[in-house]
Design a protein around this motif. Structure first.
Motif, PDB file in Angstrom:
ATOM      1  N   GLU A 103       0.782  -1.229   0.000  1.00  0.00           N
ATOM      2  CA  GLU A 103       0.000   0.000   0.000  1.00  0.00           C
ATOM      3  C   GLU A 103       0.817   1.285   0.000  1.00  0.00           C
ATOM      4  O   GLU A 103       0.265   2.367  -0.164  1.00  0.00           O
ATOM      5  CB  GLU A 103      -0.952   0.012   1.202  1.00  0.00           C
ATOM      6  N   GLU A 105       3.001   2.684  -2.070  1.00  0.00           N
ATOM      7  CA  GLU A 105       3.075   3.489  -3.292  1.00  0.00           C
ATOM      8  C   GLU A 105       1.852   4.392  -3.444  1.00  0.00           C
ATOM      9  O   GLU A 105       1.984   5.557  -3.850  1.00  0.00           O
ATOM     10  CB  GLU A 105       3.213   2.581  -4.518  1.00  0.00           C
ATOM     11  N   GLU A 106       0.683   3.863  -3.122  1.00  0.00           N
ATOM     12  CA  GLU A 106      -0.526   4.674  -3.221  1.00  0.00           C
ATOM     13  C   GLU A 106      -0.497   5.831  -2.224  1.00  0.00           C
ATOM     14  O   GLU A 106      -0.949   6.939  -2.528  1.00  0.00           O
ATOM     15  CB  GLU A 106      -1.758   3.803  -2.986  1.00  0.00           C
ATOM     16  N   TYR A 119       6.611   1.722  -8.502  1.00  0.00           N
ATOM     17  CA  TYR A 119       6.408   0.600  -7.588  1.00  0.00           C
ATOM     18  C   TYR A 119       7.753  -0.093  -7.394  1.00  0.00           C
ATOM     19  O   TYR A 119       8.527  -0.241  -8.345  1.00  0.00           O
ATOM     20  CB  TYR A 119       5.393  -0.388  -8.160  1.00  0.00           C
ATOM     21  N   ARG A 177       2.665  -4.526 -10.064  1.00  0.00           N
ATOM     22  CA  ARG A 177       1.599  -4.812  -9.094  1.00  0.00           C
ATOM     23  C   ARG A 177       1.614  -6.299  -8.751  1.00  0.00           C
ATOM     24  O   ARG A 177       1.503  -6.682  -7.579  1.00  0.00           O
ATOM     25  CB  ARG A 177       0.246  -4.378  -9.665  1.00  0.00           C
TER      26      ARG A 177
END
Length: 298
Positions: A103, A105-106, A119, A177
């Motif tokens: 989580e 990176e977001e 990422y 991802r």
């Protein structure tokens, strides 16, 4: 292509120190450490002893944007790290978050919309730390890239060029991802099981029951990944087992080291995140829920 030359890192711990020493050797004073006043004072007085060699890193002292910022703190310290990094982020600054979990990176992108967030994750043998002394066997690799991009972005290419010059092994997967979830599955099985059993990697490698527990934990994570639509979810547990068997038998996961030292662990980043996602999807994850309760209670 213009080379990246102004680089800063925040989080000079077990992962950050491994990367920082390579970058300092390559860039000299063009590589700097972002730290608060107390940490800066300690670094000036004590330096960092990495594999017996003292490093006196340059410290970031001007509020000006960097070309690349690497974040290598504990996941729980990310909000503070973002505050510390803010004066050095500008339009186009590339940010790599080497934190555990899926989580960060977001969170970085939400805080710094003007930056280019890649990422990324660090995979390798763990460091051992005593005070300002860190030892590491040099076995590691950094994976980074766009969330999903079949072509190499200019930002990823520039980071790759920097890492090559610094002697940092890396890979740029086309689907970061999926790659990030692969690391997450490994951590779910390896970090949590070694912490629960208070045993190094060799115990998982030699003890079928220990490995079975790790596999069951990872199968729950893979089921969630599959439901979300993460690519290659069906292959993640098998790959994770291969990684675990390749680890140093005497090595200790970061979660085991934290448990032994009485420090807070990253259990909420692993089982905690998985349980929250599983609740949304109504997928049972009883073993990870138990791991969360046990390790949170220590």
């Amino acid at each position: 292509m213009k080379r990246i030359e102004r680089v800063s890192l925040i989080g000079l711990g077990a992962v950050g120190s491994v990367v920082a020493t390579r970058l300092a050797d390559s860039l000299g004073d063009r590589f700097t450490i972002i730290a608060d006043a107390a940490r800066q004072e300690r670094l000036r007085n004590e330096g960092l002893l990495f594999n017996g060699r003292r490093y006196d890193f340059a410290l970031t002292d001007k509020d000006e944007p960097k070309e690349l910022i690497l974040i290598a703190t504990k996941a729980s310290a990310l909000p503070e790290a973002l505050d510390a990094a803010a004066p050095f982020v500008g339009p186009g600054t590339i940010v790599l978050s080497l934190l555990n979990g899926i989580e960060s990176e977001e969170m970085v992108a939400a805080r710094f919309p003007e930056a280019h967030v890649l990422y990324s994750y660090f995979l390798g043998h763990p460091s051992l730390r005593e005070g300002n002394r860190i030892t590491h066997d040099g076995n590691f690799r950094i994976y980074f890239g766009e969330a999903q991009n079949l072509t190499l972005s200019p930002e990823a290419e520039r980071v790759g060029q920097l890492f090559e010059l610094a002697g940092i092994l890396y890979e740029i997967p086309p689907d970061m991802r999926s790659a990030l979830w692969q690391k997450f599955v490994i951590n779910i099985g390896c970090n949590q099981t070694t912490a629960l059993l208070r045993s190094p990697y060799g115990h998982l490698q030699r003890n079928d029951l220990a490995m079975a527990l790790a596999v069951d934990l990872m199968n729950e994570a893979a089921a969630v990944a599959r439901a979300i639509g993460i690519a290659q979810a069906d292959e993640m547990v098998e790959r994770a087992v291969e990684v675990i068997h390749a680890m140093n038998p005497d090595g200790k996961s970061s979660m085991l080291q934290d448990t032994e030292a009485g420090r807070p662990t990253e259990i909420d980043i692993f089982a905690g995140t998985l349980c929250r996602l599983a609740d949304e999807l109504r997928i049972p994850v009883p073993l990870n829920r138990a791991a969360l309760r046990i390790l949170s209670a220590q």
